[in-house]
Write an enzyme that holds these catalytic residues in place. Structure first.
Site, PDB file in Angstrom:
ATOM      1  N   ALA A  38       5.420  -7.749  -7.239  1.00  0.00           N
ATOM      2  CA  ALA A  38       5.207  -9.163  -7.557  1.00  0.00           C
ATOM      3  C   ALA A  38       4.214  -9.823  -6.607  1.00  0.00           C
ATOM      4  O   ALA A  38       4.002 -11.018  -6.650  1.00  0.00           O
ATOM      5  CB  ALA A  38       6.534  -9.905  -7.523  1.00  0.00           C
ATOM      6  N   GLY A  39       3.637  -9.052  -5.710  1.00  0.00           N
ATOM      7  CA  GLY A  39       2.654  -9.617  -4.780  1.00  0.00           C
ATOM      8  C   GLY A  39       3.270 -10.201  -3.526  1.00  0.00           C
ATOM      9  O   GLY A  39       2.637 -10.973  -2.819  1.00  0.00           O
TER      10      GLY A  39
ATOM     11  N   GLU B 188       1.041   3.882   3.710  1.00  0.00           N
ATOM     12  CA  GLU B 188       0.817   3.400   2.346  1.00  0.00           C
ATOM     13  C   GLU B 188      -0.409   4.082   1.728  1.00  0.00           C
ATOM     14  O   GLU B 188      -0.397   4.462   0.563  1.00  0.00           O
ATOM     15  CB  GLU B 188       0.669   1.870   2.341  1.00  0.00           C
TER      16      GLU B 188
ATOM     17  N   HIS C 153      -8.222 -10.472  -0.952  1.00  0.00           N
ATOM     18  CA  HIS C 153      -9.316  -9.499  -1.107  1.00  0.00           C
ATOM     19  C   HIS C 153     -10.417  -9.749  -0.082  1.00  0.00           C
ATOM     20  O   HIS C 153     -11.598  -9.636  -0.394  1.00  0.00           O
ATOM     21  CB  HIS C 153      -9.851  -9.497  -2.549  1.00  0.00           C
TER      22      HIS C 153
ATOM     23  N   ASP D 267      -0.808  -7.310   4.942  1.00  0.00           N
ATOM     24  CA  ASP D 267       0.617  -7.387   4.635  1.00  0.00           C
ATOM     25  C   ASP D 267       1.449  -6.889   5.817  1.00  0.00           C
ATOM     26  O   ASP D 267       2.439  -7.504   6.218  1.00  0.00           O
ATOM     27  CB  ASP D 267       0.951  -6.540   3.397  1.00  0.00           C
TER      28      ASP D 267
ATOM     29  N   SER E 148       6.593  -5.985  -1.066  1.00  0.00           N
ATOM     30  CA  SER E 148       7.826  -5.199  -0.938  1.00  0.00           C
ATOM     31  C   SER E 148       7.531  -3.823  -0.346  1.00  0.00           C
ATOM     32  O   SER E 148       8.332  -3.288   0.437  1.00  0.00           O
ATOM     33  CB  SER E 148       8.511  -5.060  -2.297  1.00  0.00           C
ATOM     34  N   SER E 149       6.379  -3.237  -0.655  1.00  0.00           N
ATOM     35  CA  SER E 149       6.138  -1.888  -0.120  1.00  0.00           C
ATOM     36  C   SER E 149       5.813  -1.921   1.364  1.00  0.00           C
ATOM     37  O   SER E 149       6.259  -1.043   2.118  1.00  0.00           O
ATOM     38  CB  SER E 149       5.075  -1.133  -0.914  1.00  0.00           C
TER      39      SER E 149
ATOM     40  N   ASP F  74      -9.236  -8.944   3.461  1.00  0.00           N
ATOM     41  CA  ASP F  74      -8.781  -8.249   4.677  1.00  0.00           C
ATOM     42  C   ASP F  74      -9.509  -6.931   4.881  1.00  0.00           C
ATOM     43  O   ASP F  74      -9.973  -6.621   5.976  1.00  0.00           O
ATOM     44  CB  ASP F  74      -7.242  -8.066   4.705  1.00  0.00           C
TER      45      ASP F  74
END
Ligand code: GLA
Length: 345
Positions: free
Chosen positions: A109-110, A148, A15, A160, A113-114, A17
């Site tokens: 799950a953090g 996204e 929290h 990410d 994956s997206s 970026d």
């Protein structure tokens, strides 16, 4: 063609970026493989993690309403690629992709994956992105981030995507989220890094992620960029909630640089303490933890050879990351730092 996109774990710096701080993620050996051909028109993708395929034609669709939900990410990437292709002559051509995805990454799950999905689809649709230059790594990450945003309305930062596109094998990636400069930092040989799944899942669309970002932005509107603020600036914020959010962002960004220093010095004890502090700050000041993550961290810290543990990623559920000595027995998955997303053939 075959494309590999790793997931990522964040060693420290959550929290921060989207507030321009520093973060230290690491691409991991868990990830997804997309085997696809650019044939026909439109998109037809299946995934071993999803019951229904992502199918849509070439005409511009509103990604945010597609079903099943994972197709929204795919469609948003296709839209971004199509938009850019209008400006790059040699990339013109129909949006066409037929293939399948197989993944070793748990969803929600953090472990990003997206972001891995968006980066893989972008690479499949536009292979020239995979040339490995820092400019193309950043452009690919920014495209995936825009997708996204369009698909989910979650105002995620750049961590990410950049962790996945700019990864260096054997290393974690220090990112300055203001300048977007990345620096590979080797993982010391006697450190082992583990991810432990709490089994709880979250969907960031239903979470308070966007609220937290708004609160941090409200703080920055008062005192300027939080990573550069002084302790006095933060103490002077009147609203106690906004003050706590600001305190987290400010301290967490500093912790990342301290952790990077400890990593370079090979000091696992100091690095572990910084991870513990980070977790407490995410729990108490940013309020993105849940009891299952707190308990798991507590339990891990009491194990022999474990130096520190913290939630990783957005929080609200998902996984914990732990730093341990080589040879320590930790009840989770040992992570191996992976190289970047790439075309495999
Ligand atoms: C999610 C977002 C990232 C970052 C983390 C929290 O993973 O996608 O941009 O904000 O949460 O650090």
């Amino acid at each position: 063609m075959k494309i590999w996109a790793p997931g990522r774990v964040n060693l420290i710096g959550d929290h921060v970026d989207y507030m321009g701080g520093h973060v230290l993620p690491m691409a991991i050996q868990l990830g997804l493989t997309l085997e696809a051909d650019r044939v026909g028109r439109g998109i037809h993708l299946t995934s071993d993690r999803e019951n229904e395929p992502a199918v849509f034609g070439e005409a511009a669709v509103d990604p945010s309403v597609l079903q099943p939900p994972w197709a929204r990410l795919v469609a948003a990437v296709a839209n971004e690629v199509a938009h850019e292709a209008n400006e790059v002559a040699d990339e013109k051509g129909p949006i066409a992709l037929t293939g399948r995805i197989s993944s070793s990454l748990p969803v929600g799950a953090g472990l990003s994956s997206s972001a891995a999905l968006c980066v893989a689809v972008a690479l499949a649709l536009r292979p020239s992105f995979g040339n490995g230059t820092p400019g193309s790594q950043l452009a690919l990450a920014e495209l995936a981030q825009r997708a996204e945003h369009a698909a989910t309305d979650v105002p995620c930062g750049i961590m990410d995507q950049l962790a996945i596109t700019a990864a260096v094998e054997g290393a974690a990636t220090l990112i300055d989220c203001t300048t977007r400069e990345v620096t590979a930092l080797a993982i010391p040989g006697d450190w082992s890094i583990w991810v432990i799944d709490s089994g709880t899942r979250r969907d960031l669309r239903d979470s308070e992620y966007a609220d937290r970002r708004r609160q941090a932005e409200a703080a920055a509107a008062l005192v300027g960029p939080l990573p550069d603020a002084t302790a006095a600036d933060i103490t002077a914020i009147n609203d106690p909630t906004i003050r706590r959010r600001a305190r987290h962002v400010h301290a967490e960004s500093r912790r990342v640089l301290d952790f990077a220093g400890a990593m370079t010095a090979g000091d696992a004890r100091v690095a572990g303490e910084l991870m513990d502090e980070s977790h407490r700050s995410l729990r108490d000041d940013f309020e993105v933890s849940i009891p299952a993550l707190d308990d798991l961290c507590e339990e891990l810290r009491s194990m022999p050879g474990v130096h520190g543990a913290r939630l990783t990623g957005a929080g609200f559920g998902g996984c914990v990351v732990a730093l341990a000595d080589e040879g320590a027995e930790v009840p989770g998955t040992r992570l191996i730092p992976s190289g970047p997303a790439c075309l495999r053939q």
